[in-house]
Write a protein that holds these residues in place. Structure first.
Motif, mmCIF file in Angstrom:
data_model
loop_
_atom_site.group_PDB
_atom_site.id
_atom_site.type_symbol
_atom_site.label_atom_id
_atom_site.label_comp_id
_atom_site.label_asym_id
_atom_site.label_seq_id
_atom_site.Cartn_x
_atom_site.Cartn_y
_atom_site.Cartn_z
ATOM 1 N N SER A 69 0.826 -1.213 0.000
ATOM 2 C CA SER A 69 0.000 0.000 0.000
ATOM 3 C C SER A 69 0.857 1.257 0.000
ATOM 4 O O SER A 69 0.536 2.246 -0.655
ATOM 5 C CB SER A 69 -0.945 -0.005 1.203
ATOM 6 O OG SER A 69 -0.232 0.186 2.416
ATOM 7 N N LYS A 72 2.465 1.703 -3.523
ATOM 8 C CA LYS A 72 1.493 2.205 -4.496
ATOM 9 C C LYS A 72 1.096 3.653 -4.188
ATOM 10 O O LYS A 72 0.793 4.420 -5.093
ATOM 11 C CB LYS A 72 0.248 1.315 -4.500
ATOM 12 C CG LYS A 72 0.491 -0.066 -5.074
ATOM 13 C CD LYS A 72 -0.800 -0.797 -5.393
ATOM 14 C CE LYS A 72 -1.618 -1.097 -4.163
ATOM 15 N NZ LYS A 72 -2.846 -1.858 -4.512
ATOM 16 N N ARG A 73 1.121 4.009 -2.913
ATOM 17 C CA ARG A 73 0.716 5.358 -2.512
ATOM 18 C C ARG A 73 1.769 6.399 -2.866
ATOM 19 O O ARG A 73 1.446 7.507 -3.283
ATOM 20 C CB ARG A 73 0.483 5.369 -0.984
ATOM 21 C CG ARG A 73 0.255 6.752 -0.383
ATOM 22 C CD ARG A 73 -1.144 7.221 -0.661
ATOM 23 N NE ARG A 73 -1.437 8.465 0.030
ATOM 24 C CZ ARG A 73 -1.366 9.672 -0.520
ATOM 25 N NH1 ARG A 73 -0.979 9.803 -1.772
ATOM 26 N NH2 ARG A 73 -1.685 10.742 0.179
ATOM 27 N N ALA A 331 -2.554 3.921 -9.877
ATOM 28 C CA ALA A 331 -1.604 3.091 -9.128
ATOM 29 C C ALA A 331 -2.248 2.527 -7.867
ATOM 30 O O ALA A 331 -2.052 1.356 -7.522
ATOM 31 C CB ALA A 331 -0.368 3.910 -8.761
ATOM 32 N N ARG A 332 -3.040 3.324 -7.177
ATOM 33 C CA ARG A 332 -3.700 2.844 -5.960
ATOM 34 C C ARG A 332 -4.710 1.741 -6.266
ATOM 35 O O ARG A 332 -4.886 0.805 -5.479
ATOM 36 C CB ARG A 332 -4.429 3.991 -5.270
ATOM 37 C CG ARG A 332 -3.551 4.927 -4.505
ATOM 38 C CD ARG A 332 -4.434 5.827 -3.661
ATOM 39 N NE ARG A 332 -3.764 7.064 -3.330
ATOM 40 C CZ ARG A 332 -4.325 8.047 -2.642
ATOM 41 N NH1 ARG A 332 -5.567 7.946 -2.249
ATOM 42 N NH2 ARG A 332 -3.657 9.142 -2.354
ATOM 43 N N MET A 337 0.093 -7.368 -6.700
ATOM 44 C CA MET A 337 1.405 -6.729 -6.535
ATOM 45 C C MET A 337 2.437 -7.322 -7.476
ATOM 46 O O MET A 337 3.242 -6.602 -8.063
ATOM 47 C CB MET A 337 1.851 -6.875 -5.076
ATOM 48 C CG MET A 337 3.094 -6.063 -4.739
ATOM 49 S SD MET A 337 2.790 -4.294 -4.936
ATOM 50 C CE MET A 337 4.428 -3.642 -4.630
ATOM 51 N N GLN A 340 2.570 -5.998 -10.877
ATOM 52 C CA GLN A 340 3.061 -4.640 -11.016
ATOM 53 C C GLN A 340 4.589 -4.562 -11.051
ATOM 54 O O GLN A 340 5.148 -3.522 -11.363
ATOM 55 C CB GLN A 340 2.558 -3.787 -9.847
ATOM 56 C CG GLN A 340 1.057 -3.786 -9.664
ATOM 57 C CD GLN A 340 0.307 -3.358 -10.905
ATOM 58 O OE1 GLN A 340 0.689 -2.386 -11.570
ATOM 59 N NE2 GLN A 340 -0.753 -4.086 -11.239
ATOM 60 N N TRP A 344 7.379 -1.473 -12.093
ATOM 61 C CA TRP A 344 8.351 -0.827 -11.220
ATOM 62 C C TRP A 344 9.752 -0.908 -11.810
ATOM 63 O O TRP A 344 10.524 0.050 -11.712
ATOM 64 C CB TRP A 344 8.351 -1.474 -9.834
ATOM 65 C CG TRP A 344 7.029 -1.444 -9.137
ATOM 66 C CD1 TRP A 344 6.322 -2.509 -8.663
ATOM 67 C CD2 TRP A 344 6.232 -0.295 -8.863
ATOM 68 N NE1 TRP A 344 5.141 -2.099 -8.112
ATOM 69 C CE2 TRP A 344 5.063 -0.745 -8.203
ATOM 70 C CE3 TRP A 344 6.375 1.074 -9.098
ATOM 71 C CZ2 TRP A 344 4.053 0.122 -7.784
ATOM 72 C CZ3 TRP A 344 5.387 1.924 -8.691
ATOM 73 C CH2 TRP A 344 4.237 1.457 -8.042
#
Length: 616
Positions: A69, A72-73, A331-332, A337, A340, A344
């Motif tokens: 979290s 992503k934040r 993104a949020r 995960m 993703q 990244w």
């Protein structure tokens, strides 16, 4: 105070207060004396939120979910900002400034920029308000806190957490307050240890208010008291004593507002405009500072004009909103995960490639100038803040007979005194320090931390050399020095004492100064940006103030070439650039200046006449 996604609207409004306070302070630190405490409010909110994330859903801490979290934040919008800022910096910055930027980019990408900026110090680095990644120090502290705080929560038994967090907050507030009494506030300002207790305030509120809601009357009192304390904090706190004990005030205020949750103040925070600003507050914080830094780098001015202020506001809000809609929100909402991870990897690769390509783009857009046009001397060959050999300039086989002292406006004259010395058969000893005129009583406490030790060292060196000579030359950036009454007093006393010891003293006027760095103006012009070069006239007033002190001191002479034919076409002289920035000559300019002034300077030193101001 909630909507379908369980977001507290009042906390969104508190985020809006925090980011608006920071923006007001950054736009002009005279508009809101302590608007920087908005960052401390963010830290309290973060402490509240992450403690809730870690403890409210179950007794078992889900580290994977927590870090996912946070990644992503924070990371997507952050790295997009880094890429765009790097590209713009490669385009706009002169090579020396871009080299400083790349150092800050590396530390920002690794979330260590709080450490980088706490030790950042160089006279010829861009000013702090021109560093587009300076604001990343707070994100670095936040990410560093995230590394150890979940581990602390895991290892602390549930019943001990509140007591442990309270003890940690109290002890670290006390520690940072104590350290702030004797340590450079610059280092304390960027220190993780000084900010951890601020997160702890939010953590304590999260634990105390877990599954609780205050009665309306008490909530209203908490909200009102929090608002009063916060208003007091942003209006009254002096940055010289911050963070330390004063940081408790905005943190307690934020804690009370979060705990209140209901009442008139909370309702005001939860209004639609406040919630909207709070929603984009992270992206708004990310973008507002680079926008400001680029405007200031381009204009050379700290204060925004009536034309630039709406550009700053509109650009910051637009970029913040675009970042929120196109980067933060997708993104949020992204799920999975592991799916993703490739993104990244690509994002990290893009940052590296942009930084690598930026160096080449930066160097290729404008043909580099010869080194003698971009510096006033090789730093390793002059006694500027340190001793290098005999600190001798001028005629090599002559005995030193003149001591030259001052700040960088004296250091820029090393080649000047080589030229004068060769023509007049004289040798000089030149002792200087950044922003420091090394005389007894100089108030070095007002200097940046990195400049204080060299200043003290050169004051001692001058004290040892002064009895050995009969002639003294003093040069300085009077526009800066004369802002200090303590300096003016020490300077006047030094002139009286030195002249009273039967020494010949000459004080050189400050050379003309420009609003913008001439090297930057050259680059802007080459890449097609309009870049008018304007004089800064404050130096003229400062010269007059110094002249007034000299004129009432018998035996001291004031030599002023600032209005002479030599500077008639400044920053050029006979078609050649003679300045290295907005107020220093380059090597070629210093040599030419020496040739122009040699005879009159020597005559001023030789003639034992009453004090007189000479204006060639």
């Amino acid at each position: 105070m909630r909507h379908a996604r369980n977001i507290r609207f009042d906390i969104q409004g508190l985020r809006a207060i925090a980011v608006l306070a920071v923006m007001l302070y950054h736009a002009n630190n005279g508009w809101l004396k302590a608007g920087y405490v908005g960052v401390d409010i963010f830290f309290v909110i973060s402490g509240f939120i992450i403690t809730a994330l870690l403890t409210e859903r179950s007794d078992k801490v889900d580290l994977v979910s927590f870090y996912a979290s946070r990644v992503k934040r924070i990371l997507p919008a952050y790295f997009v900002m880094l890429v765009v800022v790097c590209a713009l910096s490669a385009f706009m910055f002169v090579p020396d400034d871009f080299a400083f930027f790349l150092d800050s980019l590396k530390s920002s990408a690794l979330f260590t920029s709080n450490q980088y900026f706490s030790g950042f110090g160089s006279y010829f680095a861009p000013r702090a308000d021109e560093l587009p990644l300076l604001h990343t120090w707070s994100l670095a502290i936040e990410m560093q806190f995230y590394l150890f705080f979940p581990v602390l929560v895991i290892f602390l038994p549930k019943q001990w957490r509140l007591t442990a967090f309270a003890l940690l907050a109290a002890s670290l507030f006390a520690w940072s307050g104590y350290r702030g009494l004797g340590e450079s506030q610059d280092r304390m300002y960027f220190a993780l240890s000084a900010r951890v207790p601020e997160f702890m305030v939010g953590a304590i509120v999260a634990l105390l208010m877990r599954q609780r809601e205050l009665p309306m009357l008490l909530a209203s009192v908490f909200g009102g008291l929090g608002a009063i304390l916060l208003a007091w904090a942003v209006l009254a706190i002096d940055k010289q004593h911050f963070p330390g004990f004063w940081s408790i005030l905005p943190c307690v205020a934020a804690g009370l507002l979060i705990a209140a949750r209901r009442g008139p103040v909370s309702a005001l925070l939860a209004t639609r405009p406040m919630v909207w600003i709070g929603g984009i507050s992270y992206s708004l914080y990310l973008w507002h500072w680079p926008v400001l830094a680029f405007i200031r780098y381009y204009t050379g001015q700290y204060e925004l004009t009536a034309a630039w202020l709406p550009i700053f506001v509109a650009s910051s809000v637009l970029l913040g909103w675009l970042s929120y809609r196109l980067v933060e929100t997708p993104a949020r909402n992204a799920s999975g995960m592991m799916r993703q991870v490739p993104k990244w990897v690509v994002a990290g690769t893009v940052v590296v490639l942009v930084a690598w390509g930026g160096q080449r783009i930066n160097a290729s857009l404008v043909a580099p100038l010869p080194v003698e046009l971009t510096r006033y001397a090789a730093p390793e060959l002059i006694c500027h803040g340190t001793q290098v050999g005999a600190c001798k300039r001028g005629k090599a086989d002559a005995e030193v007979s003149v001591l030259v002292i001052g700040d960088s406006h004296a250091a820029q004259l090393n080649y000047f005194f080589d030229q004068v010395g060769e023509e007049q058969g004289v040798a000089y000893r030149v002792l200087t320090a950044s922003s420091c005129v090394p005389i007894p009583g100089f108030d070095f406490e007002r200097l940046p931390a990195w400049a204080q030790k060299p200043c003290r060292a050169q004051i001692e060196a001058v004290a040892g050399e002064l009895p050995k000579v009969e002639r003294v030359i003093i040069a300085g950036m009077w526009q800066y020095q004369m802002q200090s009454q303590a300096f003016a007093k020490a300077f006047a006393e030094f002139l009286v004492d030195t002249a009273g010891a039967h020494k010949h003293v000459v004080v050189l006027a400050q050379i003309p100064m420009f609003e913008t760095d001439v090297q930057r103006v050259r680059r802007f012009t080459e890449i097609g940006l309009p870049a008018p070069l304007r004089f800064n006239h404050e130096w003229q007033t400062a010269n007059q103030q110094v002249q007034a002190i000299v004129d009432r001191t018998p035996g001291v002479r004031f030599l002023d070439f600032s209005n002479s034919s030599f500077f008639a076409a400044a920053p050029y002289q006979q078609g050649l650039l003679i300045y290295r920035d907005s107020h220093h000559l380059n090597e070629v300019g210093a040599s030419r200046y020496g040739h122009y002034a040699a005879e009159q300077l020597q005559r001023a030193l030789d003639q034992p006449q009453p004090n007189v101001s000479l204006k060639p």
